[in-house]
Scaffold this motif. Structure first.
Motif, PDB file in Angstrom:
ATOM      1  N   PRO A   7      15.841   3.721  -4.057  1.00 48.51           N
ATOM      2  CA  PRO A   7      16.201   3.200  -2.725  1.00 48.51           C
ATOM      3  C   PRO A   7      16.409   1.692  -2.749  1.00 48.51           C
ATOM      4  O   PRO A   7      15.965   0.997  -3.668  1.00 48.51           O
ATOM      5  N   SER A   8      17.036   1.182  -1.749  1.00 52.37           N
ATOM      6  CA  SER A   8      17.370  -0.245  -1.696  1.00 52.37           C
ATOM      7  C   SER A   8      16.141  -1.138  -1.542  1.00 52.37           C
ATOM      8  O   SER A   8      16.168  -2.305  -1.936  1.00 52.37           O
ATOM      9  N   PHE A   9      15.058  -0.603  -0.959  1.00 53.01           N
ATOM     10  CA  PHE A   9      13.866  -1.416  -0.713  1.00 53.01           C
ATOM     11  C   PHE A   9      12.873  -1.378  -1.875  1.00 53.01           C
ATOM     12  O   PHE A   9      11.717  -1.759  -1.700  1.00 53.01           O
ATOM     13  N   ILE A  10      13.301  -0.954  -3.046  1.00 52.13           N
ATOM     14  CA  ILE A  10      12.369  -0.768  -4.161  1.00 52.13           C
ATOM     15  C   ILE A  10      11.792  -2.084  -4.648  1.00 52.13           C
ATOM     16  O   ILE A  10      10.654  -2.141  -5.134  1.00 52.13           O
ATOM     17  N   LYS A  11      12.557  -3.184  -4.510  1.00 50.03           N
ATOM     18  CA  LYS A  11      12.045  -4.480  -4.973  1.00 50.03           C
ATOM     19  C   LYS A  11      10.807  -4.896  -4.193  1.00 50.03           C
ATOM     20  O   LYS A  11       9.867  -5.464  -4.750  1.00 50.03           O
ATOM     21  N   LYS A  12      10.803  -4.617  -2.887  1.00 50.82           N
ATOM     22  CA  LYS A  12       9.638  -4.956  -2.077  1.00 50.82           C
ATOM     23  C   LYS A  12       8.416  -4.154  -2.518  1.00 50.82           C
ATOM     24  O   LYS A  12       7.299  -4.681  -2.558  1.00 50.82           O
ATOM     25  N   LYS A  13       8.615  -2.898  -2.851  1.00 47.04           N
ATOM     26  CA  LYS A  13       7.495  -2.063  -3.310  1.00 47.04           C
ATOM     27  C   LYS A  13       6.963  -2.548  -4.654  1.00 47.04           C
ATOM     28  O   LYS A  13       5.754  -2.511  -4.896  1.00 47.04           O
ATOM     29  N   ILE A  14       7.864  -3.019  -5.506  1.00 46.97           N
ATOM     30  CA  ILE A  14       7.425  -3.543  -6.808  1.00 46.97           C
ATOM     31  C   ILE A  14       6.598  -4.801  -6.613  1.00 46.97           C
ATOM     32  O   ILE A  14       5.528  -4.990  -7.220  1.00 46.97           O
ATOM     33  N   GLU A  15       7.055  -5.693  -5.718  1.00 47.63           N
ATOM     34  CA  GLU A  15       6.300  -6.918  -5.439  1.00 47.63           C
ATOM     35  C   GLU A  15       4.943  -6.604  -4.819  1.00 47.63           C
ATOM     36  O   GLU A  15       3.925  -7.213  -5.160  1.00 47.63           O
ATOM     37  N   LYS A  16       4.927  -5.664  -3.896  1.00 49.23           N
ATOM     38  CA  LYS A  16       3.677  -5.268  -3.249  1.00 49.23           C
ATOM     39  C   LYS A  16       2.686  -4.697  -4.260  1.00 49.23           C
ATOM     40  O   LYS A  16       1.481  -5.007  -4.213  1.00 49.23           O
ATOM     41  N   MET A  17       3.176  -3.883  -5.191  1.00 42.19           N
ATOM     42  CA  MET A  17       2.299  -3.313  -6.220  1.00 42.19           C
ATOM     43  C   MET A  17       1.801  -4.386  -7.165  1.00 42.19           C
ATOM     44  O   MET A  17       0.639  -4.373  -7.589  1.00 42.19           O
ATOM     45  N   ASP A  18       2.664  -5.353  -7.499  1.00 39.05           N
ATOM     46  CA  ASP A  18       2.234  -6.464  -8.359  1.00 39.05           C
ATOM     47  C   ASP A  18       1.080  -7.236  -7.737  1.00 39.05           C
ATOM     48  O   ASP A  18       0.110  -7.614  -8.412  1.00 39.05           O
ATOM     49  N   GLN A  19       1.175  -7.469  -6.434  1.00 36.89           N
ATOM     50  CA  GLN A  19       0.110  -8.187  -5.739  1.00 36.89           C
ATOM     51  C   GLN A  19      -1.200  -7.405  -5.739  1.00 36.89           C
ATOM     52  O   GLN A  19      -2.277  -7.960  -5.974  1.00 36.89           O
ATOM     53  N   SER A  20      -1.107  -6.111  -5.492  1.00 35.11           N
ATOM     54  CA  SER A  20      -2.309  -5.267  -5.500  1.00 35.11           C
ATOM     55  C   SER A  20      -2.952  -5.226  -6.880  1.00 35.11           C
ATOM     56  O   SER A  20      -4.181  -5.290  -7.004  1.00 35.11           O
ATOM     57  N   ILE A  21      -2.142  -5.115  -7.933  1.00 31.96           N
ATOM     58  CA  ILE A  21      -2.670  -5.072  -9.307  1.00 31.96           C
ATOM     59  C   ILE A  21      -3.326  -6.397  -9.653  1.00 31.96           C
ATOM     60  O   ILE A  21      -4.395  -6.451 -10.288  1.00 31.96           O
ATOM     61  N   ALA A  22      -2.703  -7.516  -9.224  1.00 33.24           N
ATOM     62  CA  ALA A  22      -3.277  -8.839  -9.485  1.00 33.24           C
ATOM     63  C   ALA A  22      -4.635  -8.982  -8.813  1.00 33.24           C
ATOM     64  O   ALA A  22      -5.586  -9.519  -9.400  1.00 33.24           O
ATOM     65  N   ARG A  23      -4.770  -8.524  -7.542  1.00 37.89           N
ATOM     66  CA  ARG A  23      -6.059  -8.573  -6.853  1.00 37.89           C
ATOM     67  C   ARG A  23      -7.090  -7.688  -7.539  1.00 37.89           C
ATOM     68  O   ARG A  23      -8.263  -8.056  -7.639  1.00 37.89           O
ATOM     69  N   ALA A  24      -6.649  -6.520  -8.026  1.00 35.23           N
ATOM     70  CA  ALA A  24      -7.581  -5.614  -8.714  1.00 35.23           C
ATOM     71  C   ALA A  24      -8.069  -6.223 -10.018  1.00 35.23           C
ATOM     72  O   ALA A  24      -9.250  -6.100 -10.381  1.00 35.23           O
ATOM     73  N   LYS A  25      -7.198  -6.942 -10.718  1.00 33.75           N
ATOM     74  CA  LYS A  25      -7.594  -7.573 -11.982  1.00 33.75           C
ATOM     75  C   LYS A  25      -8.556  -8.726 -11.767  1.00 33.75           C
ATOM     76  O   LYS A  25      -9.366  -9.056 -12.653  1.00 33.75           O
TER      77      LYS A  25
END
Length: 621
Positions: free
Chosen positions: A225-243
């Protein structure tokens, strides 16, 4: 009235112990069966092949593995079902990983003191006709060599085919989504156990579920989908907080290993499915070929006999003519062998072909060779099953067997990092041993497999003086009888004697009858065929063929035949063009869709042109 005491409770401990022992006694043989490929064996051992892919036995002999790879025809194979996830997941884990769905030996002939020299083959000079024909292999490390060896043992030539057709993953975004999903899954269980991290837990869970939903609908970047970049950024932020959270690294490591093992299991499962479909493709007659057989059979009964004049029948039993014998169930394959032999022959007038086929393909084969002429040569189509039933019923085996092929994986114990070589060894089947009984008026024949193409004149083979030898064949010294000691048992044999290959074999029928080769074969069959089922009979072809001719073999020049065109992608084109005979031994036959494209053209150029039935059945030349 005196009350009776309640009955004493039976102790359940002994009963539970007995049940546990019974359960363990069932698990031990199951575990033994699953351990089919013991590692590190240095002596020969016999083990059954994996069901569904290899029929017969695998022989582990030092560094040589021999496997009968022909499929079992009476029992259809099944696609393996999906294995269940063996790892226990907690209820709050949102990840939903799924794995998709009597001892006898032939009489030893006194050998002359002088060496038997191989016949010189008149070929065009080439730089090298040994392993130098191969394209330089890619350098592999020890792990890659071991993986390739294990793959070829389990799946055979499928591994070579899959490597040649391997596609590099170009969808970088899908790959990144999968990587993020694996990392998030590995951190999620540890984060969910931390106090005060409920919001991060919900965020990780939501992101994981969204990634899974996207990947379930998209397998390439173009489907995303066209909004996939936002989901990738959102997941990156969550992974960074988890680390950034303090978690037990052992838990994360354990979860990552669990995901890795599940991914490896899933990849192996899909490889099994792909290998099954590959084996189905290479062992199934193409639809167009089946159509051709049916049309030819129907036309045979509808039309008047085309060979009613019997003009060439007198040639069939004249000993002085040059007689070629072909065992085949494939009309086009047999026609290519006949056409290529005649086209390459200088003397075409006294050439006779005897095509032995089964009852099912007899009429189609008969009609084809009646419709198509091959210069001055004559073609005699024989119903093998009928002639055995009527004239040789005492031999028992009435079914026509084509040459048997055994897969041989050769590696070096001294150089374990050296790349293993896989070869296909084709030998005589049970049907070959009755040729002298069928052609009792003939003295000498040349037996050709139906997967060969003749590119040069074979007249020099008829002038061979083989002395006391029976079978003129190309030797295969990559496999020696001593390496098959477990398979050959206590039979008398020379451990240094080389194996040999079918494809082109010069047979002295007079010497064959003098040395009672067929009678020796029957005694060997009683020893090696453990049962009457087809799989046991076909597996016995290897030891029987090697022992029957070990002292009766005349070595032909190795340059006579270029083999490997049914499995080896690395043969140079110049070598193929200059070879006398091309042998498409292996699974990837030239008439199949899965045949190696670079070698198909040498086979196709001898196909019949302007044949009406080929056009009607979409058989493309």
């Amino acid at each position: 009235m005196k009350a009776t005491a309640p009955p004493a409770k039976r102790r359940r401990g002994p009963r539970l112990a007995v049940l546990a022992l019974v359960f363990c006694s069932l698990l031990v043989p199951i575990a033994f069966l699953f351990n089919r490929f013991p590692a590190g064996e240095s002596s020969c051992a016999l083990a059954h092949a994996p069901e569904g892919f290899l029929i017969g036995s695998i022989v582990f002999c030092d560094a040589v593995y021999v496997t009968d790879e022909r499929p079992q025809q009476d029992k259809p194979e099944k696609i393996p079902s999906s294995s269940k996830d063996s790892e226990q997941r907690t209820e709050d884990d949102p990840s939903r990983d799924k794995i998709e769905p009597k001892v006898f030996s032939p009489p030893k002939i006194e050998q002359p003191k002088t060496e038997v020299n191989t016949v010189t083959v008149p070929v065009q000079p080439t730089k090298d006709v040994g392993h130098g024909n191969l394209k330089p292999p890619r350098v592999q490390n020890a792990d890659e060599v071991e993986k390739a060896k294990a793959c070829q043992i389990e799946f055979g030539s499928y591994c070579l085919w899959s490597i040649e057709h391997k596609e590099v993953m170009k969808d970088a975004i899908v790959k990144r989504l999968k990587d993020q999903l694996f990392v998030a899954r590995s951190y999620y269980p540890s984060i969910a156990k931390l106090k005060g991290k409920e919001a991060l837990t919900r965020e990780l869970k939501q992101n994981i579920q969204e990634h899974e939903r996207v990947l379930s609908e998209s397998i390439v970047d173009a489907d995303l989908p066209s909004f996939i970049k936002k989901k990738i950024e959102k997941m990156d932020q969550s992974i960074a907080r988890a680390k950034s959270c303090t978690v037990d690294c052992n838990n994360v490591d354990r979860k990552l290993r669990q995901i890795l093992h599940m991914t490896e299991d899933e990849a192996h499962f899909h490889m099994k499915q792909s290998a099954y479909l590959y084996n189905l493709g290479v062992h199934t007659m193409p639809k167009s070929h089946h159509c051709l057989n049916m049309r030819l059979t129907v036309e045979y009964f509808k039309s008047a006999p085309l060979d009613s004049d019997h003009s060439s029948v007198h040639k069939f039993n004249i000993p002085d003519h040059r007689h070629y014998v072909i065992l085949s169930k494939n009309v086009l394959a047999a026609s290519v062998v006949v056409n290529s032999t005649v086209s390459s022959a200088e003397d075409k007038e006294n050439v006779v072909f005897h095509v032995l086929t089964d009852a099912q393909n007899f009429y189609a084969m008969k009609h084809w060779f009646a419709r198509n002429s091959y210069r001055e040569s004559a073609v005699d189509v024989i119903n093998y099953e009928r002639i055995i039933l009527e004239n040789l019923p005492e031999f028992g085996i009435q079914q026509l067997y084509l040459p048997e092929e055994f897969r041989v994986l050769i590696s070096s114990l001294e150089r374990p990092t050296e790349k293993s070589r896989m070869e296909y060894l084709s030998v005589f089947s049970h049907s070959h041993f009755f040729i002298p009984e069928i052609f009792r008026d003939l003295k000498k024949v040349i037996v050709l497999d139906d997967d060969v193409v003749i590119q040069r004149d074979l007249s020099f083979l008829w002038n061979l003086d083989m002395g006391d030898k029976v079978n003129g064949a190309v030797r295969f010294c990559g496999l020696r009888l001593g390496q098959l000691r477990n398979l050959l048992g206590r039979a008398a044999y020379d451990p240094q004697s080389c194996a040999w290959m079918s494809g082109v074999n010069v047979i002295d029928l007079d010497k064959w009858r003098e040395y009672n080769v067929t009678e020796n074969y029957i005694q060997l069959m009683r020893k090696f065929a453990k049962s009457d089922d087809e799989a046991s009979l076909r597996a016995a072809a290897l030891p029987i063929s090697l022992l029957s001719f070990q002292h009766l073999l005349y070595p032909l020049d190795e340059k006579l035949t270029l083999s490997g065109l049914g499995y080896d992608y690395g043969i140079q084109e110049g070598v193929v063009q200059s070879s006398v005979l091309l042998h498409y031994n292996g699974n990837m036959k030239p008439w199949l869709e899965l045949g190696i494209p670079d070698y198909k053209k040498y086979w196709k150029r001898f196909l019949a042109r302007d044949e009406r039935f080929m056009d009607e059945c979409n058989v493309s030349p």
